[in-house]
Write a protein that holds these residues in place. Structure first.
Motif, mmCIF file in Angstrom:
data_model
loop_
_atom_site.group_PDB
_atom_site.id
_atom_site.type_symbol
_atom_site.label_atom_id
_atom_site.label_comp_id
_atom_site.label_asym_id
_atom_site.label_seq_id
_atom_site.Cartn_x
_atom_site.Cartn_y
_atom_site.Cartn_z
ATOM 1 N N ASN A 1 2.093 35.200 59.894
ATOM 2 C CA ASN A 1 2.248 34.093 60.748
ATOM 3 C C ASN A 1 0.203 34.184 62.123
ATOM 4 N N THR B 1 -2.821 32.562 62.276
ATOM 5 C CA THR B 1 -2.872 31.596 63.489
ATOM 6 C C THR B 1 -4.360 32.525 64.149
ATOM 7 N N TYR C 1 5.141 36.431 53.460
ATOM 8 C CA TYR C 1 3.681 35.817 53.333
ATOM 9 C C TYR C 1 3.312 37.455 52.714
#
Lengths: 518, 254
Positions: free
Chosen positions: A52, A56, A128
C-alpha cells in the motif's frame, strides 16, 4: 506536462514493495546507481513496508519509478492507473520472466494435496501480494476452499513477506504457506533453508513477472531514456531485481507475448497420437494374422458367390402359408423372450445400479448375473436347453430371455445411474420413502430410454430368433436349416426374403412407436 | 452512425406482435442497454440486427449499408454475440470453444481435425487472458462455473475483433455478485478494444450502473431513450408504470 518537467526533479525516487526480508532478494541498488550515472540525477530506491505504501507513493507522485509486484500493479492499472510498466526482469538461469506460487509444508507433514490444507494453520502474505495471497486464493477456490473465510483454517498467521512465510513453515508455527518460487529458490541457494526440510504440495500456473513501472505523466524523453537504459543495462552492469540476479530486463510487450506463449500446447497431445498409432498398429497386425487377402476375396470368391446366387433364383414360394406360420412362430418366440427379459431385468437392473442398490455385495451379485448371461450366447444356451427340455419354442424363449436380460439389465442400470439426482433430493427432502423416490423421480426420467432399449432388444431378438431354429428351438430358422440341407436353394432365398420383409416391417413399426412415445 | 434501425416490425406466426415500429441509432463505442421485461421484444430486436430473425417491415443499416441477405455475412463477421445460456460446446476445452469464433476464417480441412495456426491459438489465448481465464484454457467448459462459462462466451465473441457486440441477457443465469463482475468485464473490454455493445437486460440497477445509454422497450415499442446519467430508478419506474409493463413487480401483483 511540459518538457520542463525534467528540471523539476533533482532526484528520482523508486518505490519498492516488500518482497523478502531485506535487499538481498530485491536489490535495485545497482540498477539505481547505473540510472543515476547515466541520467545525471540521483535515483534512490525507497523500500516500503507494504504494498500500500509503495502504491500511495506512486499515486501521490512522491516516487516516480517503482516495483509493485504483479498484482499490486494490476490493481493500479484497473483504477485508471497513474503508472505504466516499462520493463520486466528475467531471472538469471531462466529464459522466461515468470514465477509461480508454491504451497510448502514441512517434509514430515501429513498434508499431501491442496485439499488437505483445510483446517490447518496457514501463513498468508499481504492481500496485495500476488504469489503470497491473490494467486493462492484462486488456487484454493478451485478446490473449494475460501481463503477469505477464516473458518476454512485452524489458524491464519499474517506474515510480512515470503521469507517470513517460509520460516514459519520450517519452524512449525504454520503448517502450510503459499510462497513465491523466487524467494524459495533464493533461500535454498544461499543455504538459509534445506530442501530436505520441506515439500512443495502444489504449484500455481505461471505468474507473469512483476514489472518496473514509472509515472504515466513523466516527460516523454525521460520515460524513453529510463526504459532504454534499463533494457540495455545488462550489457554494462550486473543487473538485479526481485529474485536477486537478473539475466536482463525485457520490454513488457515481449514478456507478455512469452507469457501467453507459455500456454501454447499442441492441439493433439502425444497421448492421443500414440493412441491412434497403437490402434492402427493393432489392426494392421490383426489383418496380417488373419491373412485377410482382399484381392482373393475380389477374384475367386466373387465367382462362387455368383454361382450360389444363380442357383437361389428365382425364389420358391410354393409353401408360402407354411413359411409364414413358421415366421409368425419366430416373432412370437422373440416377443415372449423379450417380455421375459424385461421382467427379469427390472429387478436385476435396479439392483445393479450403483445409486439404487441397497449395498455393495448385492450390487456385485446383480452385476455378476448380468455379465454371466451376457457372456453365454443364446445359441449355446438354446442348444443346451433343447437337450434338456426337447425341441420347440420353449428353449428359444428361455435362451433369448436370459441372454438379453444380461444386456437389458445393464442398459437399465446405466440409465438409472445417469439420472439427475437433484429431483431425487427434492423428493427425499419432503419425506418420501425410497420406493416413492424411485417411482416419482427415477422412473419418469428413465422411461424414454426404457422404451427405446426394449424396442431395440425386441428388434434384435426377432433377428436372433430366426437363427435359433437352426439348433432346434422352433420357428423359421428350422425351415431355413432344412432347406439348406436339402440343397433347395430357391426355398432358401424365399425364406430370406420373408425374414427380410418381416424385419423391415417390425423396424418401421418400432420407429413409429419410438416417434410416438419418445 | 454505426447502426441505424428504422420502423422495425415483427409479428410471429402465433400472432405475437414482438416489435411494433422500432427506431434506434447506435454510435460507435457506445454501451447501450436495452431494458425491458420478458416479452417486451428486446430479444427479437437484438436478433433482427444480425439476421437471426427476419423483420417484416423496416430496415437495419450497419455502417450506412442496408442489411440484406448479401450484406449479412459481412455484418456477421463484424459482430459478436453473447447468449444468456452461454451456448458453449460442453465437451470442448475453453480454448477450443474460443477458437470456434475463428472457424469462418480457418482452413476447413485443418479445422475439422481441430488444427489451428499458432497465431489463431495465440489470439484465442489472449482473449482468454482478457477475460481472466488463461489458466482454464485447457479445462472442459462443463467443468467451469456459470460465471466462468460466460467469460468463455465473451472471449469467443471478441476473438474476431468485432465492431459490435450483441449481448442477450448475458447475466440472467448468474447470481448477482457474478453478474456485476461480468458486466464490469463487458464494459472494460468495450473500453479497451473500442467495442460498441448492445446489451439486453431486465435489471434496472445493472442498466443504470454500467450503460452509457438506456433504451426502454415495452410491448414492442420504445418508451425511453436517454443517456444513463440523466436517469434514475424512480424515473424509469414512472415511465414503465404508464405502460403497464411487468418490469417492476407491484405489491398488488404478489
Amino acid at each position: 506536462m511540459s518538457s520542463s518537467n525534467l528540471k523539476v526533479f533533482n532526484s528520482l525516487i523508486m518505490a519498492v514493495a516488500p518482497g523478502g526480508d531485506n535487499l538481498e532478494g530485491l536489490d535495485f541498488q545497482q540498477l539505481a546507481s547505473y540510472l543515476s550515472d547515466k541520467i545525471g540525477i540521483p535515483v534512490k530506491p525507497k523500500y516500503c513496508k507494504d504494498y500500500n505504501e509503495a502504491m500511495t507513493m506512486l499515486s501521490d507522485g512522491i516516487a516516480q519509478i517503482g516495483w509493485l509486484g504483479a498484482y499490486a500493479y494490476k490493481k493500479l492499472e484497473s483504477d485508471n492507473s497513474p503508472v505504466v510498466e516499462f520493463a520486466v526482469g528475467v531471472p538469471k538461469g531462466k529464459n522466461v520472466p515468470f514465477y509461480r506460487s508454491q504451497f510448502i509444508v514441512r517434509s514430515e507433514s501429513n498434508i499431501q494435496i491442496l485439499e488437505d490444507v483445510r483446517n490447518k494453520r496457514i501463513a498468508l502474505g499481504d492481500v496485495y501480494s500476488t504469489s503470497g495471497y491473490e494467486v493462492p486464493r484462486r488456487e484454493l477456490l478451485d478446490v473449494g476452499i475460501n481463503l477469505q473465510n477464516e473458518g476454512s483454517f485452524k489458524a491464519i498467521t499474517n506474515v510480512a513477506n515470503h521469507d517470513e512465510a517460509i520460516r514459519s513453515v520450517i519452524q512449525g508455527t504454520a503448517d502450510v504457506a503459499p510462497v513465491s518460487s523466487i524467494n524459495l529458490e533464493l533461500m535454498i541457494a544461499n543455504g538459509t533453508i534445506n530442501t530436505k526440510d520441506f515439500r512443495i504440495i502444489h504449484q500455481s500456473p505461471n505468474i507473469p513477472g512483476a514489472p518496473l513501472v514509472y509515472l504515466r505523466n513523466l516527460e516523454k524523453n525521460l520515460k524513453e531514456q529510463i526504459k532504454s537504459l534499463v533494457l540495455d543495462a545488462h550489457n554494462h552492469i550486473d543487473v538485479s531485481g526481485y529474485g536477486g540476479h537478473m539475466d536482463r530486463y525485457v520490454d513488457p510487450v515481449e514478456s507478455h507475448r512469452e507469457y501467453i506463449e507459455s500456454y501454447l500446447r499442441p492441439q493433439w497431445t502425444w497421448r492421443t497420437i500414440i493412441g491412434i498409432l497403437a490402434f492402427i498398429m493393432i489392426y494392421t497386425l490383426i489383418v496380417i494374422d488373419l491373412e485377410v487377402d482382399i484381392s482373393q476375396l475380389l477374384s475367386d470368391s466373387f465367382l462362387y458367390m455368383k454361382d450360389v446366387l444363380g442357383r437361389m433364383l428365382p425364389p420358391d414360394f410354393s409353401n408360402f402359408n407354411h413359411l409364414m406360420l413358421a415366421m409368425l412362430e419366430t416373432v412370437e418366440i422373440a416377443m415372449l423372450g423379450t417380455l421375459l427379459a424385461i421382467a427379469l431385468s427390472i429387478p436385476i437392473g435396479l439392483l445393479s445400479a450403483r445409486n439404487i442398490a441397497p449395498n455393495y455385495p448385492i450390487y456385485l451379485i446383480a452385476r455378476t448375473i448380468t455379465v454371466f448371461f451376457r457372456a453365454i450366447p443364446e445359441f449355446i444356451m438354446a442348444m443346451i436347453l433343447v437337450i434338456a427340455i426337447g425341441f420347440g419354442a420353449m428353449p428359444g424363449v428361455i435362451a433369448l430371455g436370459f441372454h438379453t436380460m444380461g444386456f437389458l439389465a445393464k442398459f437399465y442400470a446405466e440409465s438409472i445411474e445417469h439420472v439427475n439426482e437433484e429431483p431425487m433430493k427434492a423428493i427425499e427432502s419432503m419425506g418420501a420413502s425410497k420406493w416413492q423416490i424411485i417411482a416419482f423421480s427415477v422412473v419418469p426420467q428413465v422411461i424414454p430410454s426404457f422404451i427405446g432399449n426394449n424396442l431395440y432388444i425386441l428388434d434384435r431378438n426377432i433377428r436372433m430368433a430366426t437363427m435359433l431354429g437352426i439348433v432346434g428351438a422352433g420357428g423359421i430358422g428350422y425351415e431355413l436349416q432344412s432347406a439348406f440341407r436339402m440343397f433347395e436353394y430357391p426355398r432358401v432365398s424365399a425364406i430370406i426374403i420373408i425374414i427380410f420383409l418381416t424385419i423391415f416391417v417390425i423396424d418401421m413399426l418400432s420407429s413409429y412407436i419410438r416417434s410416438k412415445v419418445l | 452512425m454505426l447502426l441505424e434501425i428504422k420502423g422495425l416490425r415483427k409479428t410471429f406466426d402465433d400472432g405475437t406482435r414482438a416489435l411494433q415500429g422500432v427506431d434506434l441509432s447506435v454510435k460507435l463505442g457506445e454501451f447501450v442497454v436495452i431494458l425491458g421485461s420478458s416479452g417486451s421484444g428486446k430479444t427479437t430486436l437484438l436478433r433482427s440486427i444480425n439476421g437471426l430473425v427476419n423483420p417484416e417491415a423496416g430496415e437495419v443499416k450497419f455502417f450506412d449499408q442496408v442489411i440484406s441477405s448479401t450484406t449479412l455475412p459481412d455484418l456477421r463477421k463484424k459482430t459478436g454475440m453473447v447468449f444468456q445460456d452461454f451456448n458453449l460446446v460442453n465437451n470442448l476445452s475453453s480454448l477450443n470453444n474460443v477458437l470456434t469464433g475463428l472457424l469462418d476464417s480457418s482452413n476447413s480441412l485443418m479445422s475439422m481435425l481441430y488444427l489451428f495456426s499458432r497465431e489463431q491459438k495465440m489470439q484465442a489465448l489472449k482473449c482468454l487472458e482478457m477475460v481472466g481465464l488463461l489458466d482454464k484454457a485447457y479445462s472442459r467448459v462443463d467443468k467451469l462455473s456459470g460465471g466462468q462459462k460466460q467469460r468463455v462466451g465473451i472471449a469467443r465473441a471478441i476473438i474476431k475483433n468485432p465492431t459490435l457486440l450483441l449481448a442477450d441477457e448475458p447475466v440472467a443465469s448468474l447470481d448477482p455478485m457474478i453478474s456485476g463482475s461480468i458486466m464490469t468485464l463487458l464494459k472494460n473490454i468495450g473500453h479497451k478494444i473500442g467495442l460498441t455493445i448492445i446489451c439486453n437486460l431486465h435489471q434496472v440497477d445493472l442498466a443504470l450502473k454500467y450503460s452509457d445509454r438506456i433504451v426502454g422497450l415495452s410491448g414492442g415499442r420504445i418508451v425511453l431513450d436517454a443517456p444513463t446519467k440523466d436517469l434514475d430508478e424512480e424515473y424509469i419506474r414512472k415511465i414503465y408504470q404508464g405502460h403497464g409493463s411487468g418490469l417492476f413487480f407491484n405489491e398488488d401483483d404478489i
